[in-house]
Structures are given as structure tokens and as C-alpha cells.
Design an enzyme around this catalytic site. Structure first.
Site, PDB file in Angstrom:
ATOM      1  N   LYS A  64     -15.721   4.619   4.104  1.00 51.42           N
ATOM      2  CA  LYS A  64     -14.568   4.400   4.971  1.00 51.42           C
ATOM      3  C   LYS A  64     -14.638   5.344   6.162  1.00 51.42           C
ATOM      4  O   LYS A  64     -14.955   6.523   6.022  1.00 51.42           O
ATOM      5  CB  LYS A  64     -13.261   4.638   4.213  1.00 51.42           C
ATOM      6  CG  LYS A  64     -12.996   3.632   3.115  1.00 51.42           C
ATOM      7  CD  LYS A  64     -11.510   3.454   2.853  1.00 51.42           C
ATOM      8  CE  LYS A  64     -10.862   2.724   4.010  1.00 51.42           C
ATOM      9  NZ  LYS A  64      -9.462   2.387   3.732  1.00 51.42           N
ATOM     10  N   GLU A  91      -9.398   9.589   4.092  1.00 50.89           N
ATOM     11  CA  GLU A  91      -9.637   8.149   3.958  1.00 50.89           C
ATOM     12  C   GLU A  91     -10.595   7.814   2.822  1.00 50.89           C
ATOM     13  O   GLU A  91     -10.540   6.736   2.251  1.00 50.89           O
ATOM     14  CB  GLU A  91     -10.189   7.574   5.267  1.00 50.89           C
ATOM     15  CG  GLU A  91      -9.156   7.444   6.353  1.00 50.89           C
ATOM     16  CD  GLU A  91      -8.051   6.472   5.980  1.00 50.89           C
ATOM     17  OE1 GLU A  91      -8.365   5.330   5.580  1.00 50.89           O
ATOM     18  OE2 GLU A  91      -6.877   6.856   6.078  1.00 50.89           O
ATOM     19  N   GLU A 143       0.849  -1.195   0.000  1.00 50.27           N
ATOM     20  CA  GLU A 143       0.000   0.000   0.000  1.00 50.27           C
ATOM     21  C   GLU A 143       0.878   1.235   0.000  1.00 50.27           C
ATOM     22  O   GLU A 143       1.826   1.331   0.781  1.00 50.27           O
ATOM     23  CB  GLU A 143      -0.907   0.076   1.243  1.00 50.27           C
ATOM     24  CG  GLU A 143      -2.143  -0.775   1.228  1.00 50.27           C
ATOM     25  CD  GLU A 143      -3.044  -0.470   2.426  1.00 50.27           C
ATOM     26  OE1 GLU A 143      -3.009   0.677   2.925  1.00 50.27           O
ATOM     27  OE2 GLU A 143      -3.762  -1.375   2.861  1.00 50.27           O
ATOM     28  N   GLU A 202     -13.691   5.524  -1.727  1.00 50.52           N
ATOM     29  CA  GLU A 202     -14.615   4.651  -0.999  1.00 50.52           C
ATOM     30  C   GLU A 202     -15.409   5.479   0.006  1.00 50.52           C
ATOM     31  O   GLU A 202     -14.871   5.918   1.023  1.00 50.52           O
ATOM     32  CB  GLU A 202     -13.836   3.527  -0.311  1.00 50.52           C
ATOM     33  CG  GLU A 202     -13.066   2.648  -1.292  1.00 50.52           C
ATOM     34  CD  GLU A 202     -12.134   1.675  -0.588  1.00 50.52           C
ATOM     35  OE1 GLU A 202     -12.641   0.748   0.082  1.00 50.52           O
ATOM     36  OE2 GLU A 202     -10.906   1.851  -0.695  1.00 50.52           O
TER      37      GLU A 202
END
Length: 468
Positions: free
Chosen positions: A332, A338, A275, A329
Site C-alpha cells: 500500500k 497504511e 471502514e 498490506e
């Protein structure tokens, strides 16, 4: 779990401030083969396209490796026969049972791995994710669970094709600056770090690492140069411990991990960055979170990886990296950032351009609905100054040959023959190809030897066209 890293203040954050003076080129890309770029496909959202659409999106961008955070059957089925390799994950909540019950591990591998392989090209299993910062204290179960999953892979004759590992956050380090002083937290070394690295060595696997220069920069923007964090030109910083110069925070973080592994006797284990990324938006206190910075970080990293550059400490080891993340997303938890790490919006439109490998050959014919998005405003395609001459020459030959670029102006005696340099000639040819293809996203790549600029390039008196 990435936002949990925010509670840690990493020593690597206190790098000297770097002014923009010059570009340091420490690694010859002729010494290493091209690295690998993949993308994390997170799905904590209620508005994402179906997996079948996602597979088509990945193919259209030339992305042939992804990582998911589970073994969702719909995703794995959609990936079947796609030739896209995938890293799957055994969730943290299953670590305890997997560690204590070999039959459970066997059943999990049988139902979630063997059922899909080899039609779906599963290349690795991430056993847990950032386990050391899991509030449920699953660390004691990690290595036993990894061993049991590997035993199951052996039982089903899958161990030669599928690796096992476990992603760790940089918060596992006690020291990370300078990189040569990198060390793991003492309380982790004997119980889990050494046994895990020993297992990775025995199984010819690699340590998975989640590295986010954004966190270090955002928390210490008064001490760290933004250019140093974004792969842009900067004077760099010298590590007094090993005499190596660092021109990117990413390199410094990764070499701190290598140093930490060497300190416990495992300098032969490789690393995969599972990541890394940069948010395109964030809260007021999340300094540096912006679309421009995200594009600079991910774009710079992709070009760097695909050019074959290793780190200063591991010059000849290509970087293998998974960007975070494929989509924004919307469900999240945590700060605004985030929900804004995505390269694409859920409607499959780009958040910003990243030079994925989809454009190393002539674009295929598409319907109007499938046509790639064009760069907005005036832009040009130029060569990368740090590209190897052999790769640059090969790309120039392609552009002027099969690519169909108008290379007449760079012939002897023509208007753009001077300056007579490979970089200048390649830039003109690349731009001709790029403009000919309507400046579509992805048509300025050429194996990582080119990139898009928004200021008119200048090579002598040569004028670069903006359209064909």
C-alpha cells in the site's frame, strides 16, 4: 484511498480535551439487538495467503461478513457455500462507463454478480469508493452508475437480495463538531448527496461511511483525549445543540453524518460503517499509531457493537461496522500506517487480540496446527460492566453449565460467593472457563459480555485462578 483523508482537517477534530473521570453509559443494550461486525479484506500485497486459507481463517474467528474492493473471481469462488456474506465493489475507474452505458452495467452484473450468487452470498455492491476525493473527478458519474447497476439487479431479479450504495469519507462533511451541526459540503448537496440518498431511500438501502477517529486524534492530540478516541473511560463532552453527551469520537463522527443527512431531509436512511480502524504502527508524526492503541480501539468497538449499543442520536439502531483491515498490506502506498491496519499478519498470526464472536460456544477439537493462539503472560477474563443483565445471566448460565467452568466457589457459603453480585459471579465463571481453555485467544467473549484484563481482578477476598 484512506490516506487521502489526511489532507482534510475535519471540524470534529477540535473536540474539548476529556479527562479520565468516569464512564458514561447512555444506551441500554436491552433496547437494541446486537449489531454486526465485518472485516475488510484488502489485497494490496504480494505475500497474502490464498483465498481458501483466508476463508478458513475467517471461519475460525467467527467472522461471517467481509468486504472486498473488487469482484475477484478467485476470492468469490473460495467464498462459495461458506455462509460468509460479502460486499463487493465496482472500482472507481469503471464509474464513467457504467454511468453512460446500461449494457455495460448489465454485462458487469451478469459476469461478476449473477455468476457467483447465490452460492457466494453477495449482500451489497459498493459502487465506487470514496468517490468525492478521487483525483480523477469521478463524482459526476456516481449516481448514474448506481442507478444503472440497480437497474441491472432488477433485470436479473437480484435487487431484493443485493443492495447498492457507495462509501463516502468524512471529508464529505463541511461541519462535524459539535455532531448536531453536521452538514455536507454545499457543492455536493444538490449534484450528488440528495440524489444518492433519494436512491438509497427508494431501494431500502443504507449510506456507506468510512470513519477513522485515528486521523482526527493524530492531527489534534493536544485537543482530543486518547481515551475518548479509544472507547475508554472518560468524562465525555456535551453537545450544546442536542443536549447529548458523547463518550467516544466514533459516536461523534457518526452522529455528525446522521445530522448532515437530517439537514437535507433524509433522517430515515440508515448508515453502515464500511471502514474504520486504527494502525498498529506509523511514522514518527503519526501520533497514536501503536499496537496497544489499535487493540484498544478495535477491541472496544467490537464489544460495543456486539452489545447492541447505538449512538446517542440513534439509540435504538444497532451499529453495523466493517473493520479495516484483515491483513497488513505491504504494497500500500502512503505513510507507514497504511501498511499496518491489519488484524493479522500475512502468515495468519494475530497482530493483537480482538474479541470476535468465535467463542460463544464450547471450542471445537482442533489439531495442534489449528489450535488458537493463547494470550501471552498472565491474564484473566472478566465481565463487562455495561453488559445487559439478561445477557450476562445467560452467559453465566452457559459458563457454569455447558461450558464446564468450576463455579463451586461462587455458590452460597463458598469462598467467592461474596460479593453477591451478578458481575462478580460472572467474572469468576468466565475466568474459570478462560483458564480451563488455556487462555486461548477467543475464549473470553461470551456474546460480548466479557473481556481480557492483565491486572489481577479483585472482588472482595476472592482470588481468581490463573491456570487449571
Amino acid at each position: 484511498m484512506r490516506f487521502m483523508q489526511r489532507i482534510y482537517i475535519m471540524a470534529v477534530s477540535f473536540l474539548p480535551y476529556c479527562l479520565i473521570l468516569s464512564f458514561f453509559s447512555a444506551i441500554s443494550i436491552t433496547q437494541a439487538s446486537s449489531g454486526m461486525i465485518g472485516v475488510n479484506y484488502g489485497r494490496i500485497a504480494n505475500n497474502l495467503p490464498p483465498p481458501e486459507n483466508v476463508v478458513n481463517l475467517l471461519k475460525s474467528q467467527g467472522i461471517n461478513r467481509i468486504k472486498i474492493y473488487d469482484t475477484d473471481k478467485n476470492v468469490l469462488t473460495a467464498l462459495a457455500h461458506s455462509r460468509i456474506k460479502v460486499v463487493v465493489c465496482l472500482p472507481n475507474e469503471l464509474l464513467s462507463r457504467t454511468a453512460s452505458d446500461q449494457s455495460f452495467a448489465d454485462k458487469w452484473v451478469r459476469r461478476n454478480i449473477r455468476k457467483h450468487f447465490p452460492a457466494t452470498e453477495i449482500e451489497a455492491i459498493a459502487v465506487g469508493n470514496e468517490v468525492f476525493v478521487d483525483p480523477k473527478n469521478t463524482t459526476p458519474y456516481l449516481v448514474p452508475a448506481m442507478k444503472n447497476i440497480h437497474t441491472s439487479l432488477v433485470k436479473y431479479n437480484l435487487d431484493k437480495s443485493i443492495k447498492i450504495s457507495s462509501p463516502i469519507a468524512l471529508s464529505a462533511l463541511a461541519n462535524s463538531y459539535p455532531p448536531s451541526s453536521g452538514s455536507f459540503k454545499p457543492d455536493l448537496v444538490e449534484p450528488v448527496i440528495k440524489p444518492m440518498l433519494d436512491l438509497l431511500r427508494k431501494t431500502s438501502s443504507y449510506l456507506m461511511v468510512n470513519a477513522y477517529p485515528f486521523f482526527a486524534y493524530s492531527g489534534n492530540a493536544d485537543k482530543i483525549s486518547l481515551d475518548y478516541a479509544l472507547f475508554r473511560d472518560n468524562v465525555g463532552t456535551l453537545d450544546p445543540g442536542n443536549g447529548l453527551r458523547y463518550n467516544s469520537l466514533f459516536d461523534a463522527q457518526l452522529d455528525a453524518v446522521y445530522a448532515a443527512m437530517s439537514a437535507v431531509g433524509f433522517n430515515d436512511v440508515k448508515v453502515m460503517v464500511t471502514e474504520t480502524g486504527w494502525p498498529s504502527a506509523g511514522d514518527v508524526n503519526e501520533i497514536g499509531a501503536s499496537e496497544a492503541n489499535a487493540a484498544a480501539y478495535n477491541g472496544g468497538l467490537v464489544k460495543r457493537v456486539l452489545n447492541g449499543n447505538g449512538t446517542p442520536l440513534r439509540r435504538n439502531e444497532p451499529l453495523n461496522v466493517f473493520l479495516f483491515s484483515l491483513f497488513n498490506e505491504n504494497q500500500k502506498p502512503g505513510p507507514t500506517s497504511e501498511r499496518n491496519y491489519g488484524l493479522f499478519y500475512p502468515n495468519e498470526r494475530r497482530v493483537y487480540a480482538v474479541p470476535f464472536p468465535a467463542t460463544t460456544s464450547t471450542p471445537v477439537n482442533r489439531t495442534s496446527e489449528q489450535a488458537p493462539v493463547a494470550h501471552e503472560g498472565e491474564s484473566w477474563c472478566v465481565s463487562n460492566g455495561d453488559a445487559a443483565k439478561e445477557k450476562l445471566q445467560a452467559a453465566l448460565d452457559y459458563a457454569c453449565g455447558e461450558g464446564g467452568a468450576d463455579c463451586r466457589p461462587i455458590q452460597p457459603g463458598a469462598t467467592c460467593y461474596n460479593p453477591k453480585s451478578l458481575e462478580a459471579h460472572a467474572s469468576f465463571a468466565f475466568n474459570s472457563y478462560y483458564q480451563k481453555n488455556a487462555r486461548r485467544v477467543g475464549t473470553c467473549y461470551f456474546g460480548g459480555t466479557a473481556h481480557v484484563v492483565t491486572q489481577h481482578p479483585r472482588y472482595g477476598k476472592c482470588k481468581f485462578p490463573t491456570e487449571h
